[in-house]
Scaffold this motif. Structure first.
Motif, PDB file in Angstrom:
ATOM      1  N   ALA A 280      -1.445 -19.334  36.141  1.00 42.31           N
ATOM      2  CA  ALA A 280      -2.051 -18.491  37.172  1.00 42.31           C
ATOM      3  C   ALA A 280      -1.690 -17.036  36.917  1.00 42.31           C
ATOM      4  CB  ALA A 280      -1.549 -18.905  38.552  1.00 42.31           C
ATOM      5  N   PRO A 281      -2.655 -16.126  37.103  1.00 42.80           N
ATOM      6  CA  PRO A 281      -2.318 -14.708  37.030  1.00 42.80           C
ATOM      7  C   PRO A 281      -1.495 -14.326  38.266  1.00 42.80           C
ATOM      8  CG  PRO A 281      -4.611 -14.992  37.685  1.00 42.80           C
ATOM      9  CD  PRO A 281      -4.064 -16.358  37.387  1.00 42.80           C
ATOM     10  N   ILE A 282      -0.535 -13.430  38.070  1.00 42.33           N
ATOM     11  CA  ILE A 282       0.314 -12.978  39.170  1.00 42.33           C
ATOM     12  C   ILE A 282       0.284 -11.460  39.192  1.00 42.33           C
ATOM     13  CG2 ILE A 282       2.658 -12.918  40.101  1.00 42.33           C
ATOM     14  CD1 ILE A 282       3.138 -15.601  38.657  1.00 42.33           C
ATOM     15  N   SER A 283       0.065 -10.907  40.381  1.00 42.34           N
ATOM     16  CA  SER A 283       0.040  -9.457  40.522  1.00 42.34           C
ATOM     17  C   SER A 283       0.715  -9.079  41.836  1.00 42.34           C
ATOM     18  CB  SER A 283      -1.396  -8.948  40.493  1.00 42.34           C
ATOM     19  OG  SER A 283      -1.413  -7.541  40.594  1.00 42.34           O
TER      20      SER A 283
ATOM     21  N   LEU B 126       7.487 -17.224  33.538  1.00 42.71           N
ATOM     22  CA  LEU B 126       6.676 -16.015  33.616  1.00 42.71           C
ATOM     23  C   LEU B 126       6.600 -15.400  32.230  1.00 42.71           C
ATOM     24  CD1 LEU B 126       8.083 -14.262  36.832  1.00 42.71           C
ATOM     25  CD2 LEU B 126       5.986 -15.612  36.625  1.00 42.71           C
ATOM     26  N   THR B 127       5.451 -14.839  31.882  1.00 40.43           N
ATOM     27  CA  THR B 127       5.292 -14.165  30.607  1.00 40.43           C
ATOM     28  C   THR B 127       6.231 -12.960  30.547  1.00 40.43           C
ATOM     29  OG1 THR B 127       2.980 -14.805  30.578  1.00 40.43           O
ATOM     30  CG2 THR B 127       3.620 -13.054  29.074  1.00 40.43           C
ATOM     31  N   ASN B 128       7.028 -12.871  29.484  1.00 36.33           N
ATOM     32  CA  ASN B 128       7.936 -11.734  29.244  1.00 36.33           C
ATOM     33  C   ASN B 128       8.930 -11.483  30.373  1.00 36.33           C
ATOM     34  OD1 ASN B 128       6.636 -11.188  26.762  1.00 36.33           O
ATOM     35  ND2 ASN B 128       5.052 -10.068  27.862  1.00 36.33           N
TER      36      ASN B 128
ATOM     37  N   ILE C 187       2.003 -14.906  49.426  1.00 33.30           N
ATOM     38  CA  ILE C 187       1.288 -14.644  48.183  1.00 33.30           C
ATOM     39  C   ILE C 187       0.303 -15.782  47.948  1.00 33.30           C
ATOM     40  CG2 ILE C 187       1.488 -14.380  45.689  1.00 33.30           C
ATOM     41  CD1 ILE C 187       4.371 -13.426  46.144  1.00 33.30           C
ATOM     42  N   LYS C 188      -0.966 -15.437  47.752  1.00 35.19           N
ATOM     43  CA  LYS C 188      -1.974 -16.437  47.391  1.00 35.19           C
ATOM     44  C   LYS C 188      -1.994 -16.561  45.878  1.00 35.19           C
ATOM     45  CE  LYS C 188      -4.928 -15.600  51.349  1.00 35.19           C
ATOM     46  NZ  LYS C 188      -6.266 -15.256  51.826  1.00 35.19           N
ATOM     47  N   ILE C 189      -2.068 -17.799  45.414  1.00 36.02           N
ATOM     48  CA  ILE C 189      -2.140 -18.044  43.975  1.00 36.02           C
ATOM     49  C   ILE C 189      -3.277 -19.008  43.683  1.00 36.02           C
ATOM     50  CG2 ILE C 189       0.268 -17.554  43.358  1.00 36.02           C
ATOM     51  CD1 ILE C 189       0.894 -20.509  43.710  1.00 36.02           C
ATOM     52  N   LYS C 190      -3.886 -18.852  42.531  1.00 33.56           N
ATOM     53  CA  LYS C 190      -4.863 -19.830  42.068  1.00 33.56           C
ATOM     54  C   LYS C 190      -4.853 -19.795  40.551  1.00 33.56           C
ATOM     55  CE  LYS C 190      -8.969 -17.125  43.167  1.00 33.56           C
ATOM     56  NZ  LYS C 190     -10.325 -17.254  43.650  1.00 33.56           N
ATOM     57  N   GLY C 191      -5.059 -20.975  39.997  1.00 33.01           N
ATOM     58  CA  GLY C 191      -4.977 -21.070  38.550  1.00 33.01           C
ATOM     59  C   GLY C 191      -5.701 -22.280  38.021  1.00 33.01           C
TER      60      GLY C 191
END
Length: 102
Positions: free
Chosen positions: A9-12, A37-39, A94-98
């Motif tokens: 899922a993208p996280i911002s 998490l990436t990096n 936080i809403k998440i979707k992936g």
């Protein structure tokens, strides 16, 4: 068991922008979760209070970094997609979707 597999899922947020990966596996009939998490190095996340309701999992996450604060999480799976929410300290809901990767 529902939601088994590798999910991305993208996280911002104000603290992190990137991609999150969640692996859900079956550990002798018990759910096993791994988060990445990436990096970004994550502290160990402990998952408890796991409940299934149809295609939805609810659970509670904790880590030492947040000093005993509990993070409620809801994840609803639909084929190769999921949507969910988590309530993080300081940030709030936080809403998440992936999507499923494997």
């Amino acid at each position: 068991m529902i939601g088994l597999g590798i999910w991305e899922a993208p996280i911002s947020t104000i603290f992190y922008k990137g991609k999150g990966t969640m692996t859900i596996s079956d550990n002798n009939g018990e759910y096993d979760f791994k988060f990445e998490l990436t990096n970004q190095k994550l502290p160990e996340i402990r998952v408890s209070d796991i409940n299934e309701d149809g295609n939805t999992l609810t659970l509670t996450g904790e880590c030492d970094y947040l000093k005993g604060q509990k993070i409620p999480v809801t994840l609803t799976f639909d084929g190769d997609k999921f949507v969910g929410t988590l309530k993080a300290p300081i940030i709030g809901k936080i809403k998440i979707k992936g999507t499923k990767q494997a």
